[in-house]
Write a protein that holds these residues in place. Structure first.
Motif, mmCIF file in Angstrom:
data_model
loop_
_atom_site.group_PDB
_atom_site.id
_atom_site.type_symbol
_atom_site.label_atom_id
_atom_site.label_comp_id
_atom_site.label_asym_id
_atom_site.label_seq_id
_atom_site.Cartn_x
_atom_site.Cartn_y
_atom_site.Cartn_z
ATOM 1 N N ARG A 75 -113.042 3.705 -25.833
ATOM 2 C CA ARG A 75 -112.223 2.498 -25.804
ATOM 3 C C ARG A 75 -110.736 2.810 -25.794
ATOM 4 O O ARG A 75 -109.954 2.067 -25.250
ATOM 5 N N LYS A 76 -110.329 3.911 -26.407
ATOM 6 C CA LYS A 76 -108.913 4.247 -26.427
ATOM 7 C C LYS A 76 -108.752 5.758 -26.273
ATOM 8 O O LYS A 76 -109.519 6.529 -26.827
ATOM 9 N N VAL A 77 -107.748 6.164 -25.517
ATOM 10 C CA VAL A 77 -107.566 7.572 -25.181
ATOM 11 C C VAL A 77 -106.491 8.173 -26.060
ATOM 12 O O VAL A 77 -105.452 7.558 -26.310
ATOM 13 N N ARG A 78 -106.749 9.387 -26.516
ATOM 14 C CA ARG A 78 -105.768 10.111 -27.321
ATOM 15 C C ARG A 78 -105.138 11.201 -26.470
ATOM 16 O O ARG A 78 -105.850 11.983 -25.846
ATOM 17 N N PRO A 79 -103.792 11.280 -26.407
ATOM 18 C CA PRO A 79 -103.133 12.325 -25.610
ATOM 19 C C PRO A 79 -103.463 13.711 -26.142
ATOM 20 O O PRO A 79 -103.576 13.918 -27.350
ATOM 21 N N GLN A 80 -103.600 14.658 -25.233
ATOM 22 C CA GLN A 80 -103.963 16.022 -25.601
ATOM 23 C C GLN A 80 -102.773 16.979 -25.575
ATOM 24 O O GLN A 80 -102.938 18.163 -25.866
ATOM 25 N N SER A 81 -101.603 16.500 -25.222
ATOM 26 C CA SER A 81 -100.416 17.360 -25.184
ATOM 27 C C SER A 81 -99.181 16.497 -25.387
ATOM 28 O O SER A 81 -99.235 15.259 -25.308
ATOM 29 N N ASP A 82 -98.057 17.159 -25.623
ATOM 30 C CA ASP A 82 -96.800 16.420 -25.824
ATOM 31 C C ASP A 82 -96.403 15.655 -24.564
ATOM 32 O O ASP A 82 -95.921 14.516 -24.644
ATOM 33 N N ASN A 83 -96.584 16.283 -23.395
ATOM 34 C CA ASN A 83 -96.213 15.605 -22.155
ATOM 35 C C ASN A 83 -97.121 14.414 -21.868
ATOM 36 O O ASN A 83 -96.669 13.401 -21.320
ATOM 37 N N GLN A 84 -98.390 14.521 -22.214
ATOM 38 C CA GLN A 84 -99.273 13.376 -22.069
ATOM 39 C C GLN A 84 -98.845 12.238 -22.992
ATOM 40 O O GLN A 84 -98.917 11.064 -22.615
ATOM 41 N N ARG A 85 -98.397 12.583 -24.180
ATOM 42 C CA ARG A 85 -97.891 11.562 -25.100
ATOM 43 C C ARG A 85 -96.630 10.913 -24.520
ATOM 44 O O ARG A 85 -96.447 9.687 -24.613
ATOM 45 N N LEU A 86 -95.758 11.731 -23.920
ATOM 46 C CA LEU A 86 -94.565 11.181 -23.272
ATOM 47 C C LEU A 86 -94.933 10.239 -22.132
ATOM 48 O O LEU A 86 -94.293 9.199 -21.944
ATOM 49 N N LEU A 87 -95.978 10.595 -21.391
ATOM 50 C CA LEU A 87 -96.409 9.749 -20.280
ATOM 51 C C LEU A 87 -96.912 8.401 -20.784
ATOM 52 O O LEU A 87 -96.547 7.355 -20.239
ATOM 53 N N ILE A 88 -97.722 8.414 -21.813
ATOM 54 C CA ILE A 88 -98.235 7.157 -22.370
ATOM 55 C C ILE A 88 -97.088 6.299 -22.897
ATOM 56 O O ILE A 88 -97.032 5.091 -22.648
ATOM 57 N N ASP A 89 -96.154 6.923 -23.616
ATOM 58 C CA ASP A 89 -95.004 6.173 -24.135
ATOM 59 C C ASP A 89 -94.172 5.586 -22.994
ATOM 60 O O ASP A 89 -93.686 4.454 -23.084
ATOM 61 N N ALA A 90 -94.007 6.367 -21.921
ATOM 62 C CA ALA A 90 -93.218 5.897 -20.782
ATOM 63 C C ALA A 90 -93.880 4.697 -20.114
ATOM 64 O O ALA A 90 -93.213 3.713 -19.770
ATOM 65 N N ILE A 91 -95.198 4.758 -19.935
ATOM 66 C CA ILE A 91 -95.919 3.649 -19.308
ATOM 67 C C ILE A 91 -95.800 2.387 -20.154
ATOM 68 O O ILE A 91 -95.631 1.281 -19.623
ATOM 69 N N GLN A 92 -95.866 2.553 -21.461
ATOM 70 C CA GLN A 92 -95.816 1.398 -22.352
ATOM 71 C C GLN A 92 -94.422 0.785 -22.460
ATOM 72 O O GLN A 92 -94.288 -0.389 -22.820
ATOM 73 N N SER A 93 -93.395 1.538 -22.135
ATOM 74 C CA SER A 93 -92.031 1.056 -22.323
ATOM 75 C C SER A 93 -91.251 0.850 -21.018
ATOM 76 O O SER A 93 -90.094 0.430 -21.064
ATOM 77 N N HIS A 94 -91.863 1.141 -19.868
ATOM 78 C CA HIS A 94 -91.177 0.986 -18.587
ATOM 79 C C HIS A 94 -92.057 0.195 -17.623
ATOM 80 O O HIS A 94 -93.283 0.293 -17.657
#
Length: 246
Positions: A43-62
């Motif tokens: 149901r929900k995906v957890r990022p596996q790296s710092d860059n993946q976390r940056l990508l998720i944050d970017a999608i949510q805020s842009h």
């Protein structure tokens, strides 16, 4: 991100799994028909790296994000995961997924069937990612009622996408003009994510517009360009090793 429960669904009707190829007789084939094999979706995906976390944050805020990186870094999967979450949270009315119908270095020749069946092999990776996120039955329901639309890039011209989460996959196989056309489809209350690997274009050299577009948009306020690397690959470890020398 918080962890949600993993739902597992299995079905067994006593028949062997069907083996499908691009060259078999296609008669009413459904690209999301999954009744003969075990189902699992998170149901929900957890990022596996710092860059993946940056990508998720970017999608949510842009409203517009470009995700560039090698194969296996989770670009498409994370984008689709965010699209599904936005749809189910009511943040958007629909999901629109698109990718170019470009053959990967070989000609498939004539494919049987109607237009939907001819395009299905090119769009299958999107069906696979959605099926893993939603499960076959829910995906079929969303496709049937129009909440999820999957279309090749050629079908996107002239549209304005309001209230939608748009994912453009394999953008390295789009020309500069095609990407410009796709970017200008963005409407009100919409989010768009472009994913691709500039180093793996199937177009003739110099035709891909992804790298140039990303470079130009990187300085535009309100647009996020996230670059993933070999360290973000979440496939078999040999994938990262091979990409380092090939």
């Amino acid at each position: 991100m918080t962890k949600r429960a993993t739902r597992i669904k299995s079905q067994n009707d006593g028949h062997d799994s069907k083996v499908r190829t691009l060259f078999q007789e296609i008669a009413g084939w459904d690209p999301v028909e999954e009744e003969d094999r075990e189902q699992r979706y998170v149901r929900k995906v957890r990022p596996q790296s710092d860059n993946q976390r940056l990508l998720i944050d970017a999608i949510q805020s842009h409203n517009l994000t470009l995700a560039l990186g090698p194969a296996g870094t989770g670009k498409t999967y994370l984008a689709i995961a965010q699209a599904v979450e936005a749809l189910e949270a009511g943040a958007v009315n629909r999901i629109v997924l698109s990718r170019p119908a470009v053959e990967a270095g070989e000609s498939l020749g004539f494919l049987p069937g109607d237009m939907h069946e001819k395009l299905a092999p090119y769009l299958q990776p999107l069906y696979d990612a959605l099926n893993e996120r939603l499960g076959a039955k829910r995906l079929k329901a969303y496709l049937a009622n129009g909440s999820i639309e999957i279309a090749p890039v050629a079908f996107m011209r002239g549209r304005t996408l309001n209230g939608a989460f748009v994912v453009i996959d394999e953008a390295q196989n789009c020309t500069y003009a095609q990407i410009k056309m796709l970017l200008t489809r963005l409407g009100w209350h919409s989010t768009m994510v472009l994913t691709g690997d500039p180093d793996q274009s199937d177009l003739l050299e110099g035709l891909s517009g992804l790298a140039t577009i990303a470079q130009k948009l990187e300085t535009v306020p309100g647009i996020a360009v996230v670059r993933l690397s070999d360290r973000d690959i979440v496939r078999h470890p040999l994938v990262a090793s091979m990409l380092g020398v090939l």
